[in-house]
Design a protein around this motif. Structure first.
Motif, short mmCIF file in Angstrom:
data_model
loop_
_atom_site.label_atom_id
_atom_site.label_comp_id
_atom_site.label_asym_id
_atom_site.label_seq_id
_atom_site.Cartn_x
_atom_site.Cartn_y
_atom_site.Cartn_z
N ASP A 1 -7.85 -5.81 -2.26
CA ASP A 1 -7.03 -5.51 -0.67
C ASP A 1 -7.34 -4.17 -0.25
OD1 ASP A 1 -4.83 -6.07 1.20
OD2 ASP A 1 -4.33 -4.13 0.77
N GLU A 2 -7.97 -3.99 1.04
CA GLU A 2 -8.48 -2.78 1.78
C GLU A 2 -7.43 -1.87 1.80
OE1 GLU A 2 -10.68 -1.22 5.73
OE2 GLU A 2 -10.36 -3.22 5.38
N TYR A 3 -6.23 -2.10 1.94
CA TYR A 3 -5.23 -1.01 2.09
C TYR A 3 -4.77 -0.33 0.73
CZ TYR A 3 -4.28 -3.50 6.56
OH TYR A 3 -4.10 -4.10 7.96
N VAL A 4 -4.86 -1.31 -0.34
CA VAL A 4 -4.53 -0.59 -1.53
C VAL A 4 -5.56 0.44 -1.87
CG1 VAL A 4 -3.91 -1.07 -3.83
CG2 VAL A 4 -2.88 -2.27 -2.13
N GLN A 5 -6.78 -0.07 -1.90
CA GLN A 5 -8.13 0.54 -2.25
C GLN A 5 -8.20 1.84 -1.61
OE1 GLN A 5 -10.34 -0.29 -4.94
NE2 GLN A 5 -8.40 -1.31 -5.17
N VAL B 1 -5.67 3.64 -0.59
CA VAL B 1 -4.78 4.71 -1.02
C VAL B 1 -5.32 5.22 -2.42
CG1 VAL B 1 -2.49 4.58 -2.02
CG2 VAL B 1 -2.79 3.60 0.16
N ALA B 2 -5.74 4.07 -3.16
CA ALA B 2 -6.48 4.60 -4.34
C ALA B 2 -7.28 5.61 -4.37
CB ALA B 2 -6.80 3.36 -5.24
N GLY B 3 -8.28 5.41 -3.35
CA GLY B 3 -9.41 6.27 -3.15
C GLY B 3 -9.01 7.61 -2.98
N ALA C 1 0.86 -1.28 0.07
CA ALA C 1 -0.12 -0.01 -0.08
C ALA C 1 0.92 1.24 -0.13
CB ALA C 1 -0.95 0.05 1.11
N MET C 2 1.89 1.36 0.82
CA MET C 2 2.80 2.41 0.90
C MET C 2 3.74 2.78 -0.80
SD MET C 2 6.22 3.08 3.14
CE MET C 2 7.32 2.05 2.10
N SER D 1 -12.32 2.42 -0.84
CA SER D 1 -11.71 3.60 -1.41
C SER D 1 -12.97 4.86 -1.41
CB SER D 1 -11.90 3.20 -2.96
OG SER D 1 -13.28 3.33 -3.61
N GLY D 2 -14.02 4.84 -1.25
CA GLY D 2 -14.83 6.01 -1.20
C GLY D 2 -15.07 6.60 -2.49
N LYS D 3 -14.75 5.87 -3.46
CA LYS D 3 -14.74 6.49 -5.08
C LYS D 3 -15.46 5.27 -6.02
CE LYS D 3 -12.28 10.11 -4.19
NZ LYS D 3 -11.09 10.46 -4.80
N PRO D 4 -16.30 5.70 -7.13
CA PRO D 4 -16.70 4.82 -7.94
C PRO D 4 -15.61 3.86 -8.73
CG PRO D 4 -16.84 6.99 -8.80
CD PRO D 4 -16.12 6.99 -7.56
N PHE D 5 -16.17 3.11 -9.35
CA PHE D 5 -14.89 2.24 -10.32
C PHE D 5 -15.70 1.83 -11.53
CE2 PHE D 5 -17.40 -0.99 -7.64
CZ PHE D 5 -17.54 -1.69 -8.45
#
Length: 375
Positions: free
Chosen positions: A222-226, A228-230, A187-188, A258-262
């Motif tokens: 993966d929640e961590y990466v999502q 970050v992406a969001g 994620a980092m 993410s809080g974002k659409p996909f």
């Protein structure tokens, strides 16, 4: 609601280009016809690898999208790329994003590629790369790099510093690596990738949205990466294979994390009936499912797309792709050699059984989305 097709072009092989020329005479006429035909079928956007120069010149263009290959350009310059089929592969299955040279490379790459489009209102947005490494093992890889290799020193140093800060141990070793630390490090890495890429896009293409990097499963699950992406993306792109339809629980989680659409930027099915016309079309290449006929491809299209429309976080999809693979095109990578992925055959014949299904669904997309949202 985005309904797009990938690789809309007047042909990527001599056979395809000659077929288009025989019908339309030139690329400009092809672009006008193709735009009208796809709009009739209910498509409103182009997916990756489409001929944006041709398709943007028509009177009423489809919304345009392109892949910029921000990190891919850098790894080629740094001699870190590996031969791949479709996905972006590099030494150690990692992203060398901590090297200061990546920042310079990313800015130069984005600036040059968006220059003629950065204020165009028909540009839907930009995707930065395709299918970057998603392995948890990138932490292990970075810890095991040769510190004398100037190409890898920043990744090596960052990984060891990460381990020291996370464990608090002065004698930290690779044996201290856990799956939780692997997730955090991945994620980092993506946080740094998105930070650099977003800064470049905000500088050179501030009028358009950022659509991410077409995630593979390891990252979109993966929640961590999502998370970050969001933080960076306006809409998150992912290539979703290995399922007959979307997973509602996974897709709800992606939106929550993410809080974002996909959008789904690759999916398709291949029909075995094309073998009757060309026995080299064995459908052995590619990641999509194999079904019996074009009618089955159409049923797959509707079933898969309906599930996506039902998922409130999904705001569109890109069918992969406009053309079938050409078995005579030896320049194509191994994932694009002999498969029935297209709306059109290599002889430039439309698979009308398939497109009838597309037409029926695509032209009711807003009615369907409203129906699902109201339930």
């Amino acid at each position: 609601y985005r309904t797009a097709c990938v690789l809309i072009s007047p042909g990527s092989s001599t056979k395809q280009q000659n077929a288009v020329k025989a019908v339309h005479g030139n690329n400009a006429t092809w672009a006008e016809f193709t735009t009208d035909r796809l709009q009739t079928l209910g498509f409103n956007s182009t997916g990756g690898w489409s001929s944006i120069a041709n398709l943007s010149a028509v009177k009423d263009p489809l919304a345009q999208t392109q892949i910029l290959y921000v990190l891919s350009d850098y790894i080629k310059q740094a001699d870190l790329n590996l031969v791949s089929a479709g996905s972006t592969e590099m030494v150690g299955n990692m992203l060398p994003v901590f090297d200061p040279a990546f920042v310079e490379s990313a800015n130069a790459s984005v600036k040059s590629k968006v220059a003629q489009y950065n204020t165009k209102d028909y540009v839907y947005g930009w995707m930065s790369d395709n299918e970057l490494p998603d392995e948890l093992s990138m932490l292990d890889s970075c810890l095991n790099f040769d510190p004398a290799d100037s190409r890898l020193i920043y990744s090596y140093a960052t990984a060891w510093t990460f381990m020291y800060l996370k464990t608090g141990k002065s004698d930290v070793s690779i044996n201290d690596v856990t799956d939780e630390l692997r997730r955090e490090f991945r994620a980092m890495v993506y946080d740094r990738y998105f930070e650099v890429t977003t800064n470049a896009l905000e500088r050179y293409a501030p009028y358009h949205q950022y659509m991410g990097c077409r995630f593979l499963a390891g990252c979109y699950k993966d929640e961590y990466v999502q998370r970050v992406a969001g933080h960076y993306c306006d809409v998150i792109s992912l290539n979703y294979y290995g399922a007959w339809e979307g997973n509602p629980e996974l897709m709800a989680n992606m939106e929550k994390w993410s809080g974002k659409p996909f959008i789904i930027t690759e999916w398709y099915a291949k029909g075995m009936d094309v073998w009757e016309a060309d026995n080299r079309m064995t459908n052995q290449s590619g990641a999509g499912f194999t079904v019996r006929t074009q009618d089955d491809r159409g049923k797959f299209y509707q079933n898969y797309a309906l599930m996506l429309m039902e998922c409130k976080g999904c705001v569109g999809f890109d069918w992969f792709q406009y053309w079938d693979n050409d078995p005579d095109n030896l320049n194509a990578d191994a994932s694009n050699r002999n498969a029935n992925k297209g709306i059109y055959s290599n002889s430039y014949t439309e698979y009308t059984v398939l497109t009838d299904y597309m037409n029926e669904l695509n032209n009711q997309k807003y009615t369907l989305v409203k129906f699902f949202d109201a339930r």
